[in-house]
Design an enzyme around this catalytic site. Sequence first.
Site, mmCIF file in Angstrom:
data_model
loop_
_atom_site.group_PDB
_atom_site.id
_atom_site.type_symbol
_atom_site.label_atom_id
_atom_site.label_comp_id
_atom_site.label_asym_id
_atom_site.label_seq_id
_atom_site.Cartn_x
_atom_site.Cartn_y
_atom_site.Cartn_z
ATOM 1 N N THR A 1 72.694 -69.879 22.329
ATOM 2 C CA THR A 1 72.147 -69.560 23.652
ATOM 3 C C THR A 1 71.666 -70.842 24.303
ATOM 4 O O THR A 1 71.451 -71.848 23.623
ATOM 5 C CB THR A 1 70.930 -68.630 23.518
ATOM 6 N N GLU B 1 74.394 -63.146 24.207
ATOM 7 C CA GLU B 1 74.063 -62.102 23.235
ATOM 8 C C GLU B 1 74.830 -60.808 23.462
ATOM 9 O O GLU B 1 74.790 -59.906 22.624
ATOM 10 C CB GLU B 1 72.551 -61.785 23.309
ATOM 11 N N LYS C 1 53.756 -63.476 39.321
ATOM 12 C CA LYS C 1 52.748 -62.421 39.297
ATOM 13 C C LYS C 1 51.681 -62.750 40.329
ATOM 14 O O LYS C 1 50.884 -63.657 40.161
ATOM 15 C CB LYS C 1 52.146 -62.305 37.901
ATOM 16 N N TRP D 1 54.518 -57.883 40.950
ATOM 17 C CA TRP D 1 55.592 -58.816 40.644
ATOM 18 C C TRP D 1 56.417 -59.144 41.880
ATOM 19 O O TRP D 1 56.803 -58.248 42.631
ATOM 20 C CB TRP D 1 56.529 -58.228 39.582
HETATM 21 P P1 AMP Z 1 73.803 -66.983 29.114
HETATM 22 O O1 AMP Z 1 73.529 -66.417 27.780
HETATM 23 O O2 AMP Z 1 73.673 -68.466 29.174
HETATM 24 O O3 AMP Z 1 75.090 -66.492 29.672
HETATM 25 O O4 AMP Z 1 72.655 -66.455 30.097
HETATM 26 C C1 AMP Z 1 72.426 -65.086 30.287
HETATM 27 C C2 AMP Z 1 71.474 -64.877 31.427
HETATM 28 O O5 AMP Z 1 72.050 -65.295 32.653
HETATM 29 C C3 AMP Z 1 71.128 -63.429 31.655
HETATM 30 O O6 AMP Z 1 70.160 -62.965 30.761
HETATM 31 C C4 AMP Z 1 70.664 -63.452 33.099
HETATM 32 O O7 AMP Z 1 69.323 -63.900 33.198
HETATM 33 C C5 AMP Z 1 71.555 -64.490 33.708
HETATM 34 N N1 AMP Z 1 72.686 -63.846 34.394
HETATM 35 C C6 AMP Z 1 73.922 -63.648 33.947
HETATM 36 N N2 AMP Z 1 74.690 -63.052 34.883
HETATM 37 C C7 AMP Z 1 73.907 -62.861 35.960
HETATM 38 C C8 AMP Z 1 74.110 -62.294 37.263
HETATM 39 N N3 AMP Z 1 75.278 -61.806 37.659
HETATM 40 N N4 AMP Z 1 73.044 -62.277 38.100
HETATM 41 C C9 AMP Z 1 71.845 -62.760 37.738
HETATM 42 N N5 AMP Z 1 71.600 -63.316 36.541
HETATM 43 C C10 AMP Z 1 72.616 -63.370 35.654
#
Ligand code: AMP
Length: 551
Positions: free
Chosen positions: A189, A334, A443, A448
């Site tokens: 991640t 994940e 916050k 929020w």
């Molecule tokens: P990653 O594991 O690096 O792909 O990051 C995942 C995170 O990216 C998610 O938990 C979201 O916070 C963000 N994310 C992924 N797709 C979107 C989307 N379409 N809109 C907003 N946030 C997103």
Amino acid sequence: MQGLMQDWPLTVDRILSHAAVWHADREVVTRSVEGPIVRTSWGRIHNRAKKVSNALRALGVAPGDRVATLAWNSGRHIEVWYGIMGIGAVCHTLNPRLFPDQLCYIINHAQDRIIFTDTTFLPTLLENRARMESVEHIIVLADADVVARIAAETGAKGLLSSESLIEAQSADCVWGDFPETQACGLCYTSGTTGNPKGVLYSHRSNFLHTLLTLQSDVMGLSVNDTVLAVVPMFHANAWGLTFSCPAVGARLIMPGQKMDGPSIFELLETEKVTMSAAVPTVWQMLLAHLKATGERPSTLKRVVIGGSAVPEAIVRTFHDDYGVQVIQAWGMTETSPLGTLSTPTPEIKSLPFEDQVPFLLKQGRPPVGVELDLVDDDGASVARDGKAFGRLKVRGLAIVGSYFRGDGGEILDERGFFDTGDVATIDPAGYMQITDRVKDVIKSGGEWISSIEIENLAASHPKALMAAVIGVPHPKWDERPLLLVKLKDGETAQASEILDYLDGKIARWWMPDEVLFVDEIPLGATGKIDKKVIRARYQDHVLPTARRESA
Ligand code: AMP
């Protein structure tokens, strides 16, 4: 009583083997790191991937061993990926955008024995070679003469050429023959808090995720598609495209390292691409190029956009100016990664486009195999009214159960749901909308404020290129929003123009207390706004409203 059907292990080597029989001549086209366009086919890739497997076995790689790749999207990368997975070893895709310290941490944590690398990343690897304790071989994805030249120039010892290794092997190699639960891929991640954690995909989860993505309301790929996979293989498996394209025999185009507007446009046109997937910044660059040159994509029908929220201007411009359908996707490393998509239901589709837009800007609905839950801090369900915020939790056929080597301990709740760390709403039509990361939510006075919503609106101001919102400490309200705006090249603006633009579009009390124009908005390794860096930068910042309050 047990069913009486065949036991056909869901291992991903079967995907490429299928493509090699039924779509052998379908092309895979790469803009190579060296520059020229290179053409191969699913049949050739299968053949060479088997040679990679034999080469790995000859180097002593056994099932379960981690073999890393540090490479752009290319046909060669796919050969190595299947070559590793086919013999039950684990393909660990390294993200080259990570800092060397993080890269070394991940390589050591994963205990990678071998790294396949593009020439581009060789300097970083060689500089940090001594810190990569488990690495026995570095294999450069290049011809022998290229590797020999680099070795002579740098004095690097023991570099291997992928081409020499492959040439020396036969393509006779048995794949599979291990349980479908065998580990298959490893991806860390982005590690926005603490050290990056490893997500260890199984053959089964990747195979099922492939079927999930092929649903027509998800990626809906077909043998008639030509797919440009801009989203990197090192970012959550290129959203599954290197599995789903061979699964249906789609023609696949790999952009290598060039993801700028002109390069992407050139591939779209010369290769007659029908479908593509990438993060919003790539599309922003493409659209800027189209606007500047007056050119138009002639074959592109749809784009899947995800990784961060899709700005409204992208959805509208693609639709209004070029007739391209935008589907927003949400997911995470994940979740393999696809979790939800903004695909219109019949009810949404029947609306005028103007009324569809608010739904297309949401992250959407889950396909079968993904369950969503929205809960408050006490675990109680939150109303699905499109207004109430909750923590988004997921459970499903390709969702992480625990991190590699037990990092983070137990990560599922008592019902087996994984907390995504995202804050979201779900509306009565079932469309989920991400409003924040839990740690980014602002916050203010016990309520929020969604930083993402303000960012999206601010970024759609005609003069703005990008926007970021963080919460800054405030004596009366705990936190108040600070808006950073990066303007388009050559633009100037007053804070009041941005605030006037937001006025009426968000609740009064969500209005940023201050707007600052900045030259740069820091991005993390997966191209997302790096709020950690911004927060650190502005930790001592005093908002004008805070000054008044404490005066
Ligand atoms: P990653 O594991 O690096 O792909 O990051 C995942 C995170 O990216 C998610 O938990 C979201 O916070 C963000 N994310 C992924 N797709 C979107 C989307 N379409 N809109 C907003 N946030 C997103």
